[in-house]
Design a protein around this motif. Sequence first.
Motif, PDB file in Angstrom:
ATOM      1  N   ALA A 105      38.850  33.016  50.287  1.00  0.00           N
ATOM      2  CA  ALA A 105      39.474  32.072  51.480  1.00  0.00           C
ATOM      3  C   ALA A 105      38.434  32.070  52.670  1.00  0.00           C
ATOM      4  N   ASP A 106      37.736  33.108  52.748  1.00  0.00           N
ATOM      5  CA  ASP A 106      36.510  33.031  53.827  1.00  0.00           C
ATOM      6  C   ASP A 106      35.473  33.855  53.148  1.00  0.00           C
ATOM      7  N   PRO A 107      34.286  33.275  53.297  1.00  0.00           N
ATOM      8  CA  PRO A 107      33.238  33.891  52.464  1.00  0.00           C
ATOM      9  C   PRO A 107      32.429  35.011  53.491  1.00  0.00           C
ATOM     10  N   THR A 108      32.774  35.013  54.620  1.00  0.00           N
ATOM     11  CA  THR A 108      32.365  36.074  55.605  1.00  0.00           C
ATOM     12  C   THR A 108      33.082  37.495  55.441  1.00  0.00           C
ATOM     13  N   ARG A 109      33.995  37.267  54.569  1.00  0.00           N
ATOM     14  CA  ARG A 109      34.827  38.623  54.592  1.00  0.00           C
ATOM     15  C   ARG A 109      34.695  39.188  52.902  1.00  0.00           C
ATOM     16  N   ALA A 110      34.812  40.626  52.872  1.00  0.00           N
ATOM     17  CA  ALA A 110      34.867  41.098  51.628  1.00  0.00           C
ATOM     18  C   ALA A 110      36.276  40.690  50.838  1.00  0.00           C
ATOM     19  N   ALA A 111      35.964  40.907  49.640  1.00  0.00           N
ATOM     20  CA  ALA A 111      37.117  40.721  48.527  1.00  0.00           C
ATOM     21  C   ALA A 111      38.070  41.797  48.437  1.00  0.00           C
ATOM     22  N   GLY A 112      37.709  43.056  48.807  1.00  0.00           N
ATOM     23  CA  GLY A 112      38.050  44.438  48.311  1.00  0.00           C
ATOM     24  C   GLY A 112      37.532  44.914  47.028  1.00  0.00           C
ATOM     25  N   GLY A 113      37.925  46.064  46.836  1.00  0.00           N
ATOM     26  CA  GLY A 113      37.540  46.822  45.646  1.00  0.00           C
ATOM     27  C   GLY A 113      38.000  47.918  45.041  1.00  0.00           C
ATOM     28  N   SER A 114      37.658  48.307  44.102  1.00  0.00           N
ATOM     29  CA  SER A 114      36.368  47.957  43.504  1.00  0.00           C
ATOM     30  C   SER A 114      36.461  47.096  42.674  1.00  0.00           C
ATOM     31  N   SER A 115      37.564  46.297  42.183  1.00  0.00           N
ATOM     32  CA  SER A 115      37.553  45.341  41.239  1.00  0.00           C
ATOM     33  C   SER A 115      37.740  44.091  41.824  1.00  0.00           C
ATOM     34  N   GLY A 116      36.617  43.782  42.689  1.00  0.00           N
ATOM     35  CA  GLY A 116      36.653  42.550  43.722  1.00  0.00           C
ATOM     36  C   GLY A 116      36.577  41.370  42.931  1.00  0.00           C
ATOM     37  N   GLY A 117      35.486  41.377  41.821  1.00  0.00           N
ATOM     38  CA  GLY A 117      35.123  40.097  41.173  1.00  0.00           C
ATOM     39  C   GLY A 117      36.274  39.627  40.389  1.00  0.00           C
ATOM     40  N   SER A 118      37.106  40.629  39.785  1.00  0.00           N
ATOM     41  CA  SER A 118      38.306  40.254  38.686  1.00  0.00           C
ATOM     42  C   SER A 118      39.541  39.653  39.703  1.00  0.00           C
ATOM     43  N   ALA A 119      39.711  40.021  40.707  1.00  0.00           N
ATOM     44  CA  ALA A 119      40.617  39.475  41.802  1.00  0.00           C
ATOM     45  C   ALA A 119      40.295  38.349  42.152  1.00  0.00           C
ATOM     46  N   VAL A 120      39.026  38.039  42.569  1.00  0.00           N
ATOM     47  CA  VAL A 120      38.583  36.554  43.124  1.00  0.00           C
ATOM     48  C   VAL A 120      38.447  35.777  41.977  1.00  0.00           C
ATOM     49  N   ALA A 121      38.189  36.073  40.683  1.00  0.00           N
ATOM     50  CA  ALA A 121      38.221  34.977  39.429  1.00  0.00           C
ATOM     51  C   ALA A 121      39.695  34.434  39.217  1.00  0.00           C
ATOM     52  N   VAL A 122      40.403  35.240  39.518  1.00  0.00           N
ATOM     53  CA  VAL A 122      42.022  34.754  39.544  1.00  0.00           C
ATOM     54  C   VAL A 122      42.352  33.907  40.866  1.00  0.00           C
ATOM     55  N   ALA A 123      41.852  34.316  41.726  1.00  0.00           N
ATOM     56  CA  ALA A 123      42.324  33.493  43.153  1.00  0.00           C
ATOM     57  C   ALA A 123      41.566  32.298  43.404  1.00  0.00           C
ATOM     58  N   ARG A 124      40.496  32.043  42.570  1.00  0.00           N
ATOM     59  CA  ARG A 124      39.903  30.865  42.632  1.00  0.00           C
ATOM     60  C   ARG A 124      40.299  30.197  41.337  1.00  0.00           C
ATOM     61  N   GLY A 125      41.043  30.469  40.661  1.00  0.00           N
ATOM     62  CA  GLY A 125      41.351  29.806  39.415  1.00  0.00           C
ATOM     63  C   GLY A 125      40.477  29.569  38.463  1.00  0.00           C
ATOM     64  N   ASP A 126      39.451  30.510  38.403  1.00  0.00           N
ATOM     65  CA  ASP A 126      38.504  30.536  37.227  1.00  0.00           C
ATOM     66  C   ASP A 126      39.031  31.016  35.808  1.00  0.00           C
ATOM     67  N   VAL A 127      39.955  31.928  36.087  1.00  0.00           N
ATOM     68  CA  VAL A 127      40.697  32.495  34.935  1.00  0.00           C
ATOM     69  C   VAL A 127      42.209  32.630  35.392  1.00  0.00           C
ATOM     70  N   PRO A 128      43.233  32.641  34.173  1.00  0.00           N
ATOM     71  CA  PRO A 128      44.379  33.042  34.702  1.00  0.00           C
ATOM     72  C   PRO A 128      44.758  34.526  34.685  1.00  0.00           C
ATOM     73  N   VAL A 129      43.815  35.409  34.210  1.00  0.00           N
ATOM     74  CA  VAL A 129      44.185  36.890  34.142  1.00  0.00           C
ATOM     75  C   VAL A 129      42.815  37.340  34.053  1.00  0.00           C
ATOM     76  N   ALA A 130      42.612  38.486  34.776  1.00  0.00           N
ATOM     77  CA  ALA A 130      41.441  39.381  34.638  1.00  0.00           C
ATOM     78  C   ALA A 130      41.842  40.900  34.612  1.00  0.00           C
ATOM     79  N   VAL A 131      40.797  41.693  33.921  1.00  0.00           N
ATOM     80  CA  VAL A 131      41.174  43.181  33.944  1.00  0.00           C
ATOM     81  C   VAL A 131      40.291  43.840  34.948  1.00  0.00           C
ATOM     82  N   GLY A 132      40.847  44.742  35.664  1.00  0.00           N
ATOM     83  CA  GLY A 132      40.145  45.620  36.511  1.00  0.00           C
ATOM     84  C   GLY A 132      40.255  47.100  36.118  1.00  0.00           C
ATOM     85  N   THR A 133      39.773  48.073  37.125  1.00  0.00           N
ATOM     86  CA  THR A 133      40.256  49.597  36.972  1.00  0.00           C
ATOM     87  C   THR A 133      40.723  49.880  38.170  1.00  0.00           C
TER      88      THR A 133
END
Length: 421
Positions: A105-133
Motif C-alpha cells: 500500500a505504501d512503497p516507502t514502507r517495509a513489508a515486514g519479514g522475513s517472509s515479506g515477498g510471500s505476503a506481498v504476492a498475496v496482498a497484491r493479488g499476484d497469487v491466492p496463496v503463498a508459502v513462507g517460513t
Amino acid sequence: MNDISPIEHPEPGVWTQVADTSEVRAQPRTGEPFALAVKANIAVRGFRRSAGCRGLDLGPEEADAPVVAALREAGAVVVGVTNMHELAFGITSNNAAFGPVRHPADPTRAAGGSSGGSAVAVARGDVPVAVGTDTGGSVTIPASLCGVVGFRPTTGRWPGAGLVGLSWTRDTPGLFARAVEEIQRLDTAIAAGHDAGVPVSRPRLGIPAELVQELDPATAAAFTTTLDRWGDAVETVDLELGRALDLTRAAEMAIVLWESHRLLADVAARALGRPPQEAFERLVDSVASPDVRAVLEAELAHPVTAQEYARAQGEVARARTLYTNLLAEHGLDGLVFPGTPAPAPLLGEDETVEHLGGQVSTFGLYTRNTGQGTMLGAPMLTLPAPVPAGGLPVGITLQGPRFADRALLALGRALEEVLAP
C-alpha cells in the motif's frame, strides 16, 4: 507434475524467479490447479533456493520440499519464488542482495519479514496463496503489516525438511492467503490425519497484558475495534503471561544463534563443497545485508556455549509447560493480541524505528508479541483488523494450544466472518 520453467528476475523486490502463469487458475479450488508462490528458502524443483543470499544462489533444486510436494498434490502450481530478508535473519525484508520488498500500500514502507515477498504476492493479488517460513514471527509480522491472513502451525506439525532454516526449536513453514477457508483446505492436505478442529460456540480468549502495552495509537484503535466487532461472539479474559514470557525471552537468542550456526553451516557445506565451519565463514562473507552480516559476525566472534544452550533448552521446556497450564487454569481456547505493536516501518529503519516518541530497536519492537509464541511452538493465526480508509493494515493474532491447529483455524474462520463488512 505441475512443473513450470522459471524466468529470471522479472521485478526486483517481490520475486527472485517467476514463471508463465497464463494456464493457472487464480483461485484455489479442490481438484483444480491454482497459483502458488514459495519463499526463497524453501526447495522447489527447478528453482534456486537462494534464501535471499547470493552465496546460496547457485543452481536449481532437484526435488521439492515435502510441504511443496503436499501442496502440489492439492493442485498447486508454483509460479514463482519470493524475496525475503536475507537468510531469514530479520523482520523488514529489506534485502541488499535482491532489493527491498516494498509494502503493497505504501512503497516507502517495509513489508515486514522475513517472509515479506510471500505476503506481498498475496496482498497484491499476484497469487491466492503463498508459502513462507516462521522462526520468530516471519509469517505473523508480514501478514499483520500487509493486511492478509497468515498461519503459523504448531512447530513440528508440518514437515520442515527442505528449508534453509535458523532453528529446529522454532522453525516451521506457514501460509499466507486472503481468507482462512483457503488455509483450512490446504492445512488438511499438508497435515492429513491431525486434530479434527471442532468449532467452539463462544470461545474464551485471554488478552495478555504484556502484549497490549505501549501500542501505536493506530494499532490500539484497530485492536479495540476488532474486540468491539466481535462483541458477545467471544468472551475475553485479562491475564499475564508472567514467568512463561520471561523464560521465552531469556532463551530466544541462545536458541537461535546456536541452532542457526549449525543449520546454515550444514546448508553452506553441501552447497559449497567445503567443511561446515569453513563453509559457514564463506557464507557470512557473502551476506550483503548489513544487519544480517552483523549478527552472523557476532556469532562467529562470540559463539553461544554448550552450557548457555543447555540452559536455554531447559527454559523452553519450562515455558511450554507453564503456557499449557495457564490456558487450562483460565479455561481458555487461546490468546488474542495485536500481531505487531505498530504498523509498517519506513524502508531503511532496519536498526531503530521511532515508536511513541522515542527510538527503539526495530527487531525488538516487531518481534515483541510474536517471539513468545514461536518459542512455545504454538499455532498462530493472524487476521486483518478493521482500519479506517487509507490507514495502514493492522493484524490481530489468535494463538492456540499446541497441536490444536484445526480448532484455531475453525475459530479464526468464524471470527473472520464477524469482521467481514
